[in-house]
Design a protein around this motif. Sequence first.
Motif, PDB file in Angstrom:
ATOM      1  N   VAL A 191     102.569 110.059  82.777  1.00  0.00           N
ATOM      2  CA  VAL A 191     103.705 109.909  81.854  1.00  0.00           C
ATOM      3  C   VAL A 191     103.769 111.125  80.920  1.00  0.00           C
ATOM      4  CG1 VAL A 191     104.481 108.574  79.838  1.00  0.00           C
ATOM      5  CG2 VAL A 191     103.793 107.391  81.924  1.00  0.00           C
ATOM      6  N   ILE A 192     102.628 111.536  80.419  1.00  0.00           N
ATOM      7  CA  ILE A 192     102.609 112.660  79.473  1.00  0.00           C
ATOM      8  C   ILE A 192     102.909 113.984  80.181  1.00  0.00           C
ATOM      9  CG2 ILE A 192     101.038 114.018  78.012  1.00  0.00           C
ATOM     10  CD1 ILE A 192     100.083 110.893  77.406  1.00  0.00           C
ATOM     11  N   ALA A 193     102.330 114.177  81.379  1.00  0.00           N
ATOM     12  CA  ALA A 193     102.563 115.431  82.111  1.00  0.00           C
ATOM     13  C   ALA A 193     104.052 115.628  82.403  1.00  0.00           C
ATOM     14  CB  ALA A 193     101.764 115.421  83.410  1.00  0.00           C
ATOM     15  N   VAL A 194     104.693 114.566  82.869  1.00  0.00           N
ATOM     16  CA  VAL A 194     106.104 114.653  83.247  1.00  0.00           C
ATOM     17  C   VAL A 194     106.974 114.964  82.017  1.00  0.00           C
ATOM     18  CG1 VAL A 194     108.024 113.151  83.931  1.00  0.00           C
ATOM     19  CG2 VAL A 194     105.945 113.206  85.306  1.00  0.00           C
ATOM     20  N   VAL A 208     108.791 103.090  78.087  1.00  0.00           N
ATOM     21  CA  VAL A 208     108.049 103.796  79.134  1.00  0.00           C
ATOM     22  C   VAL A 208     108.280 103.134  80.490  1.00  0.00           C
ATOM     23  CG1 VAL A 208     105.744 104.528  79.875  1.00  0.00           C
ATOM     24  CG2 VAL A 208     106.330 104.605  77.464  1.00  0.00           C
ATOM     25  N   THR A 209     108.341 101.816  80.506  1.00  0.00           N
ATOM     26  CA  THR A 209     108.565 101.114  81.780  1.00  0.00           C
ATOM     27  C   THR A 209     109.971 101.379  82.299  1.00  0.00           C
ATOM     28  OG1 THR A 209     107.050  99.401  81.046  1.00  0.00           O
ATOM     29  CG2 THR A 209     108.451  98.842  82.908  1.00  0.00           C
ATOM     30  N   GLN A 210     110.970 101.303  81.409  1.00  0.00           N
ATOM     31  CA  GLN A 210     112.344 101.558  81.868  1.00  0.00           C
ATOM     32  C   GLN A 210     112.488 102.978  82.397  1.00  0.00           C
ATOM     33  OE1 GLN A 210     114.951 100.475  78.646  1.00  0.00           O
ATOM     34  NE2 GLN A 210     115.077  98.342  79.328  1.00  0.00           N
ATOM     35  N   ALA A 211     111.879 103.921  81.687  1.00  0.00           N
ATOM     36  CA  ALA A 211     111.955 105.331  82.115  1.00  0.00           C
ATOM     37  C   ALA A 211     111.337 105.477  83.510  1.00  0.00           C
ATOM     38  CB  ALA A 211     111.231 106.230  81.109  1.00  0.00           C
ATOM     39  N   ALA A 238     115.817 109.383  75.754  1.00  0.00           N
ATOM     40  CA  ALA A 238     115.576 108.853  74.402  1.00  0.00           C
ATOM     41  C   ALA A 238     114.813 109.895  73.581  1.00  0.00           C
ATOM     42  CB  ALA A 238     114.784 107.556  74.498  1.00  0.00           C
ATOM     43  N   PRO A 239     115.446 111.067  73.379  1.00  0.00           N
ATOM     44  CA  PRO A 239     114.707 112.165  72.722  1.00  0.00           C
ATOM     45  C   PRO A 239     114.288 111.853  71.287  1.00  0.00           C
ATOM     46  CG  PRO A 239     117.033 112.713  72.973  1.00  0.00           C
ATOM     47  CD  PRO A 239     116.819 111.435  73.710  1.00  0.00           C
ATOM     48  N   ARG A 240     114.960 110.867  70.670  1.00  0.00           N
ATOM     49  CA  ARG A 240     114.591 110.548  69.284  1.00  0.00           C
ATOM     50  C   ARG A 240     113.543 109.449  69.188  1.00  0.00           C
ATOM     51  NH1 ARG A 240     118.890 112.734  66.033  1.00  0.00           N
ATOM     52  NH2 ARG A 240     120.460 113.336  67.533  1.00  0.00           N
ATOM     53  N   SER A 241     113.170 108.877  70.310  1.00  0.00           N
ATOM     54  CA  SER A 241     112.161 107.806  70.269  1.00  0.00           C
ATOM     55  C   SER A 241     110.825 108.386  69.797  1.00  0.00           C
ATOM     56  CB  SER A 241     111.991 107.198  71.663  1.00  0.00           C
ATOM     57  OG  SER A 241     111.519 108.196  72.558  1.00  0.00           O
ATOM     58  N   ALA A 242     109.974 107.514  69.277  1.00  0.00           N
ATOM     59  CA  ALA A 242     108.691 108.004  68.752  1.00  0.00           C
ATOM     60  C   ALA A 242     107.837 108.649  69.851  1.00  0.00           C
ATOM     61  CB  ALA A 242     107.939 106.858  68.075  1.00  0.00           C
ATOM     62  N   PRO A 243     107.746 108.078  71.084  1.00  0.00           N
ATOM     63  CA  PRO A 243     106.952 108.772  72.117  1.00  0.00           C
ATOM     64  C   PRO A 243     107.524 110.151  72.445  1.00  0.00           C
ATOM     65  CG  PRO A 243     107.295 106.482  72.747  1.00  0.00           C
ATOM     66  CD  PRO A 243     108.157 106.731  71.538  1.00  0.00           C
ATOM     67  N   ALA A 244     108.880 110.254  72.495  1.00  0.00           N
ATOM     68  CA  ALA A 244     109.488 111.552  72.824  1.00  0.00           C
ATOM     69  C   ALA A 244     109.194 112.570  71.724  1.00  0.00           C
ATOM     70  CB  ALA A 244     110.994 111.393  73.020  1.00  0.00           C
ATOM     71  N   ARG A 245     109.248 112.123  70.472  1.00  0.00           N
ATOM     72  CA  ARG A 245     108.961 113.067  69.365  1.00  0.00           C
ATOM     73  C   ARG A 245     107.505 113.543  69.435  1.00  0.00           C
ATOM     74  NH1 ARG A 245     111.837 109.592  65.883  1.00  0.00           N
ATOM     75  NH2 ARG A 245     109.908 109.130  64.799  1.00  0.00           N
ATOM     76  N   ALA A 246     106.618 112.628  69.822  1.00  0.00           N
ATOM     77  CA  ALA A 246     105.203 113.022  69.908  1.00  0.00           C
ATOM     78  C   ALA A 246     104.992 114.044  71.035  1.00  0.00           C
ATOM     79  CB  ALA A 246     104.333 111.786  70.145  1.00  0.00           C
ATOM     80  N   VAL A 247     105.668 113.836  72.168  1.00  0.00           N
ATOM     81  CA  VAL A 247     105.520 114.799  73.271  1.00  0.00           C
ATOM     82  C   VAL A 247     106.112 116.158  72.862  1.00  0.00           C
ATOM     83  CG1 VAL A 247     106.171 115.332  75.644  1.00  0.00           C
ATOM     84  CG2 VAL A 247     105.434 113.036  75.080  1.00  0.00           C
ATOM     85  N   SER A 248     107.256 116.114  72.139  1.00  0.00           N
ATOM     86  CA  SER A 248     107.842 117.382  71.671  1.00  0.00           C
ATOM     87  C   SER A 248     106.874 118.106  70.744  1.00  0.00           C
ATOM     88  CB  SER A 248     109.143 117.129  70.903  1.00  0.00           C
ATOM     89  OG  SER A 248     110.109 116.658  71.792  1.00  0.00           O
ATOM     90  N   GLU A 249     106.178 117.332  69.932  1.00  0.00           N
ATOM     91  CA  GLU A 249     105.181 117.920  69.027  1.00  0.00           C
ATOM     92  C   GLU A 249     104.077 118.616  69.838  1.00  0.00           C
ATOM     93  OE1 GLU A 249     105.097 118.317  65.937  1.00  0.00           O
ATOM     94  OE2 GLU A 249     102.982 118.705  65.491  1.00  0.00           O
ATOM     95  N   LEU A 250     103.649 117.967  70.911  1.00  0.00           N
ATOM     96  CA  LEU A 250     102.629 118.566  71.775  1.00  0.00           C
ATOM     97  C   LEU A 250     103.165 119.866  72.393  1.00  0.00           C
ATOM     98  CD1 LEU A 250      99.893 118.437  73.296  1.00  0.00           C
ATOM     99  CD2 LEU A 250     101.033 117.071  75.054  1.00  0.00           C
ATOM    100  N   ALA A 251     104.419 119.819  72.855  1.00  0.00           N
ATOM    101  CA  ALA A 251     105.013 121.030  73.451  1.00  0.00           C
ATOM    102  C   ALA A 251     105.036 122.154  72.429  1.00  0.00           C
ATOM    103  CB  ALA A 251     106.429 120.719  73.940  1.00  0.00           C
TER     104      ALA A 251
END
Length: 406
Positions: free
Chosen positions: A163-166, A354-357, A368-381
């Motif tokens: 999930v994180i890699a993708v 995550v399941t729907q995605a 869902a770029p504003r969702s909390a998981p998406a913001r966290a991945v953007s932070e990692l990027a």
Amino acid sequence: MPAGYKAVILSDSASGSARLRRTLLSSANVNVVDAVPLGPDTLTALRSREPNIIIVDAAWGSKADVELIRSIATVLPTSLIVLVAPDGDMEYAQQALLSGARGFVTQSSAESALVDALDQMLQLETSRRPRLPLDERSRAEAEGREGRLISIFSAKGGVGCTVIAVNLAVALRKHTEEAVCLFDCDLHFGNVAVLLNLWPQATLGELLPYADDLTPELVEEVMLTHNSGVRVLLPPTAFEEAEKVDPALVANVVEILKQRHKFVIADVGARLDSTALAILDSSFRIVLVTTPEVPALHNLRRMLQLTEDLGYPREKVAILGNRFSAGWGIQSTEIAETLGYPISVTLPSDGRLVTQAANRGVPFIIDAPRSAPARAVSELAKLIVESDREQEGPESPPARSRWLRS
Ligand SMILES: Nc1ncnc2c1ncn2[C@@H]1O[C@H](COP(=O)(O)OP(=O)(O)OP(=O)(O)O)[C@@H](O)[C@H]1O
Ligand SMILES: [Mg+2]
């Protein structure tokens, strides 16, 4: 292979290693650079010398030594391990070969046979090694074109690596518009195609017949393009093909991917074999994914110890806490304190998103770029992009920076 291979003798007998050293003086190809004794530091000592050849003086042959050979073969997958086996103990020699030694001579024949045996093994290695366009590679490195390999790894399965890699690959592409590729290294059960809704019409499996003559063009041909622009290399669809993929092929593919992309994301997952170690070795950064529960954290601690034993600098590794929540589970501050490593980014648990995605095959970073998981991945990027710039910039601060912040 060029002349001047570095050999290290592994022996617990000073006279044994002196005898082997004398024997190898007549070799035109092999230089003995050191002798390493057996002990708790053997692996670290061998690794620091980066030998092409390890000669194991096994006059002392015991079962424990076979285990040591297995560890050496895992930690130093490209070194040629050659055994000087005790006379008449074929079972021991066989066990050593099954554990990763590439050949052996017997104790009594070593003086007359070792140099020739090594020459033959080196010749065989040269013909087996996939012909990477090494000139091309060093040119790319010299011109600073070499991309950054980011490995997503976990010491326990099912914690969210894929999930994180993708999502990370898509986020890097979105934020930088650079060439980004995603390599699904889970050869048997890779899920990247499913999470990106890609039909595996071409895969790494197609490269098997060309393993000895790999070119960037061939690798390009088996890659797919996701509509985000991320280039994707999928694992074989058939188990029989996956079995045939060897560590050298994966290592060479990774080098080619680095020539062609600014960022290469490798979904390594939870396997720790020689292929995974080769990928981790050549990574710019390793993202270690964990969930906030004791089994995952227990394994993470062991993995962190291994990265230290392997001599990786601290800044090469960052911990990503997945499915963290302020309400339950062990808290990130407590984990960081216990491990002595900060948690660089945390992702909350969001089963529905995550399941729907996953079911739709559309990463949440897109939908869902504003969702909390998406913001966290953007932070990692962003941390990855920053650490890349820090390494390249003229007035680079020490590479720890925000990448390792708590
Ligand atoms: N932040 C999250 N919130 C909720 N569910 C998540 C989250 N991250 C991952 N998951 C779920 O956890 C499961 C495992 O995720 P994933 O397949 O990415 O893990 P993995 O580490 O790649 O596993 P494997 O070891 O099988 O390769 C999946 O069902 C996924 O939907
Ligand atoms: Mg996975």
